[in-house]
Design a protein around this motif. Structure first.
Motif, PDB file in Angstrom:
ATOM      1  N   TRP A 275      37.925  41.606  45.785  1.00 46.15           N
ATOM      2  CA  TRP A 275      38.434  42.587  44.823  1.00 46.15           C
ATOM      3  C   TRP A 275      37.418  42.873  43.722  1.00 46.15           C
ATOM      4  CZ3 TRP A 275      41.964  44.975  47.172  1.00 46.15           C
ATOM      5  CH2 TRP A 275      42.803  44.313  48.048  1.00 46.15           C
ATOM      6  N   ASP A 276      36.635  41.887  43.377  1.00 43.93           N
ATOM      7  CA  ASP A 276      35.601  42.120  42.362  1.00 43.93           C
ATOM      8  C   ASP A 276      34.558  43.123  42.841  1.00 43.93           C
ATOM      9  OD1 ASP A 276      36.652  40.453  40.392  1.00 43.93           O
ATOM     10  OD2 ASP A 276      35.778  38.671  41.326  1.00 43.93           O
ATOM     11  N   LYS A 277      34.303  43.131  44.171  1.00 44.36           N
ATOM     12  CA  LYS A 277      33.360  44.116  44.722  1.00 44.36           C
ATOM     13  C   LYS A 277      33.877  45.530  44.487  1.00 44.36           C
ATOM     14  CE  LYS A 277      31.799  41.069  48.497  1.00 44.36           C
ATOM     15  NZ  LYS A 277      31.830  40.856  49.967  1.00 44.36           N
ATOM     16  N   GLY A 278      35.161  45.730  44.761  1.00 44.27           N
ATOM     17  CA  GLY A 278      35.733  47.055  44.563  1.00 44.27           C
ATOM     18  C   GLY A 278      35.739  47.473  43.104  1.00 44.27           C
ATOM     19  N   LEU A 279      36.089  46.535  42.226  1.00 40.85           N
ATOM     20  CA  LEU A 279      36.132  46.847  40.795  1.00 40.85           C
ATOM     21  C   LEU A 279      34.743  47.120  40.239  1.00 40.85           C
ATOM     22  CD1 LEU A 279      38.749  44.161  39.692  1.00 40.85           C
ATOM     23  CD2 LEU A 279      39.129  46.617  39.970  1.00 40.85           C
ATOM     24  N   SER A 280      33.727  46.516  40.830  1.00 41.97           N
ATOM     25  CA  SER A 280      32.363  46.729  40.340  1.00 41.97           C
ATOM     26  C   SER A 280      31.916  48.171  40.519  1.00 41.97           C
ATOM     27  CB  SER A 280      31.391  45.781  41.046  1.00 41.97           C
ATOM     28  OG  SER A 280      31.273  46.112  42.418  1.00 41.97           O
ATOM     29  N   MET A 281      32.498  48.893  41.495  1.00 37.69           N
ATOM     30  CA  MET A 281      32.141  50.302  41.674  1.00 37.69           C
ATOM     31  C   MET A 281      32.634  51.127  40.492  1.00 37.69           C
ATOM     32  SD  MET A 281      32.852  52.902  44.874  1.00 37.69           S
ATOM     33  CE  MET A 281      31.688  52.065  45.942  1.00 37.69           C
ATOM     34  N   ILE A 282      33.838  50.826  40.012  1.00 36.81           N
ATOM     35  CA  ILE A 282      34.353  51.523  38.830  1.00 36.81           C
ATOM     36  C   ILE A 282      33.475  51.188  37.625  1.00 36.81           C
ATOM     37  CG2 ILE A 282      36.388  51.955  37.402  1.00 36.81           C
ATOM     38  CD1 ILE A 282      38.115  50.778  39.623  1.00 36.81           C
ATOM     39  N   GLU A 283      33.142  49.921  37.511  1.00 39.16           N
ATOM     40  CA  GLU A 283      32.314  49.468  36.388  1.00 39.16           C
ATOM     41  C   GLU A 283      30.953  50.164  36.391  1.00 39.16           C
ATOM     42  OE1 GLU A 283      31.384  45.146  34.280  1.00 39.16           O
ATOM     43  OE2 GLU A 283      32.227  45.237  36.297  1.00 39.16           O
TER      44      GLU A 283
END
Length: 622
Positions: free
Chosen positions: A603-611
């Motif tokens: 999930w952190d991988k996916g959130l890193s795209m928003i970041e």
């Protein structure tokens, strides 16, 4: 939003959602603008030619006969069936499911074209009563099936023919610990039409009938919500205050609806010995509770890096010390308010789809040409947007409320993604085509991402690029942060209701606790915002549905990263994932991409795209 055809026949304790609207969909104004061009309308004749069509009555009669003969032939005998006889039984059941689904799809789609039309509401209610009555005799099927011994079950479902249906029945047998007596299951089946379904209709019809006085102008809920995206801040504020005033006047009714539905769910969960209010949703989604918890924890931990940071930036862009709620979805001051005609929206989405694969565009094109989309804004029409798969022997239908805003184009890309997914999964047949919610948002969010990336690649002007990226970040925050906040609100609501009746003030306080946490210190909250939980349909129609949006967004971000990294044969793997429908667990479907949703780091991988997109916006400030 996708509308699952998951049948109450097969899973009588897991109510399928009726036709909720997509809270993420951009609100629209009350009348179509002539500059948008000819907006398509549904042609429902592929289901039935008219409400009084003889084919509809013939199908109702055929359904009643099929249910009677099925019960006569199989009740009390399931455990004795060998593999060939079990296959025949399943195929007959699937035909019944298809017949009932076709009838209710037609009634439901007609109703959502105009929810204020009494004759349409009556038709849907009458048909729902009729189908509930004729299918009561089938309640034995899942109950008796779950009493088959594990050894016998393994033997029958290891044979060719029956083996392909095993994922469906594995999910059903996961419900065994929560199964009630045959008599109680029949009672719940019969009682469903005056339980949650009736409260759902009350909510829909009440919401559709609300009117709002905005500076002397009387508007419906969609037109008023649309003002929250107006370029004129005074108009946004007027819209927000009108919403708060009307929600406040109706707060007792909405509180009663939520109190009743939460209590009804708690009573049934108690009888079934469900350990948590969320258990039934996780089981129907075929997802492990710890996976959902990992998603929830990853998102809430990221609030400061995502929504808090972005909204501080937005306050600076708008020249404000603090944002008000009517600024959350405000366009940037430099954003061009140009309306996008329907032909341009169609070309934009189809070109983006074709850039990924010509096959994707070919699957989407019939929606525009064959009456599979209802795009215009009309009195009484359901708000928001959805894609309904109907039945696998027909095709999906997409509902939009299109008014030419950039986010309306993204909504088109989103719902077409659902439609393509449903078309591909239809080859699995009625029982296996329905995709668990954990994967149901995959194609829709991927379609949005393709469209966004295609537009971004063509945008060289820094101002336009900033507006485009900011719009995408806001959409992702609405899909991830806002939906997890909604999920937390529901968790708190059901936990609090277990302790006793909730006053409107109690529910308001729960709402504000998650809003302040998720949106951050950039916001002030006007008096009245505490009532804005009242209009969110998911809480009423489909408890705990909302985490599926965040699941889908995180999953798609990880998938898109694999695509950009040049994963070999990505397109074919992607189409295989969509074509699988509900025939595989998410773990098996994601394995070809090297992804695993049960890994907390996923999930952190996916959130890193928003970041990363917020990083890019901050860099533009330098």
């Amino acid at each position: 939003m996708t509308i699952s055809p998951a049948s109450r026949l097969l899973f009588p304790w897991a109510a399928a959602p009726s036709l909720p609207h997509d809270e993420n969909a951009q609100p629209v104004a009350a009348a179509a603008n002539a500059a948008l061009g000819d907006l398509p309308e549904w042609d429902l004749t592929d289901l039935y030619s008219a409400p009084d069509a003889p084919e509809l009555q013939a199908d109702l009669d055929a359904l009643a006969r099929a249910c009677c003969s099925f019960a006569r032939d199989y009740e009390g005998k399931l455990a004795s069936l060998d593999a060939p006889k079990m296959l025949e039984c399943i195929q007959r059941y699937e035909q019944i499911d298809t017949l009932a689904g076709r009838i209710m799809s037609y009634a439901g789609l007609r109703y959502y074209q105009n929810t204020t039309d009494g004759s349409r509401a009556k038709m849907m209610g009458d048909l729902q009563d009729r189908i509930t009555e004729v299918t009561t005799g089938l309640v034995f099927f899942s109950l008796e099936f779950n009493r088959i011994s594990d050894d016998r079950y393994d033997e029958v479902f290891s044979a060719s023919g029956t083996a392909r249906y095993r994922p469906v029945f594995d999910r059903m047998r996961a419900m065994r610990p929560y199964q009630l007596s045959d008599e109680l299951e029949r009672f719940l089946h019969d009682n469903s039409v005056v339980g949650a379904a009736a409260w759902n209709r009350l909510f829909d019809e009440t919401t559709a009938g609300l009117t709002f006085d905005v500076e002397g102008e009387e508007l419906g809920i969609e037109a008023t919500l649309n003002l929250l995206t107006d370029h004129d801040r005074a108009r946004r504020e007027a819209g927000a205050r009108a919403l708060a005033a009307v929600f406040g006047k109706n707060i007792k009714l909405f509180s009663r609806i939520h109190n009743t539905l939460a209590k009804e769910k708690a009573v049934e969960d108690k009888w079934r010995k469900m350990p948590t209010p969320q258990t039934a949703r996780h089981l129907s989604n075929h997802v492990e509770p710890e996976v959902v918890e990992a998603l929830r924890n990853a998102v809430t931990a990221a609030y400061p890096r995502l929504s808090h940071r972005y909204y501080r930036l937005k306050a600076k862009w708008l020249g404000l010390d603090k944002l008000q709620v009517w600024d959350r979805n405000a366009p940037l001051p430099t954003e061009n308010p140009r309306l996008i005609p329907w032909p341009e929206a169609r070309a934009t989405v189809l070109d983006a789809y074709a850039g990924f694969s010509p096959k994707l565009a070919e699957l989407a094109e019939p929606f525009f040409d064959r009456g599979w989309i209802d795009a215009g804004v009309k009195p009484g029409k359901a708000p928001g947007a959805f894609a309904h798969p109907t039945v696998t022997t027909v095709h999906p239908y997409v509902l939009l409320n299109y008014l030419g805003k950039p986010r309306d184009v993204m909504t088109l890309a989103h719902e077409l993604g659902h439609g393509v997914h449903q078309r591909l999964a239809a080859a699995q047949g009625e029982l296996l085509s329905s995709t668990p919610l954990t994967l149901a948002e995959t194609a829709s969010v991927f379609g949005e991402m393709l469209t966004f990336r295609a537009l971004l690649a063509k945008t060289t002007d820094p101002v336009q690029r900033k507006a485009l990226i900011a719009g995408k970040v806001e959409d992702m925050i609405n899909t991830v942060v806002r939906q997890i906040a909604f999920y937390d609100f529901e968790c708190k609501l059901h936990a609090a209701r277990a302790e006793g009746e909730l006053t409107p003030e109690d529910i308001n306080a729960l709402w504000m606790s998650v809003q302040a946490e998720s949106l951050g210190d950039a916001f002030e909250f006007m008096p009245g915002y505490e009532t804005f939980w009242t209009y969110v349909p998911h809480f009423v129609h489909s408890p705990f549905y909302v985490y599926a949006y965040a699941f889908g967004d995180g999953l798609v971000n990880a998938l898109y990263a694999a695509y950009e990294d040049g994963l070999p044969d990505f397109q074919n793997k992607y189409f295989a994932l969509l074509s699988a429908g509900g025939s595989q667990h998410h773990k098996g479907l994601l394995a070809p991409f090297g992804l695993d949703a049960s890994d907390p780091a996923f999930w952190d991988k996916g959130l890193s795209m928003i970041e990363a997109l917020i990083d890019e916006l901050e860099a533009m400030e330098g």
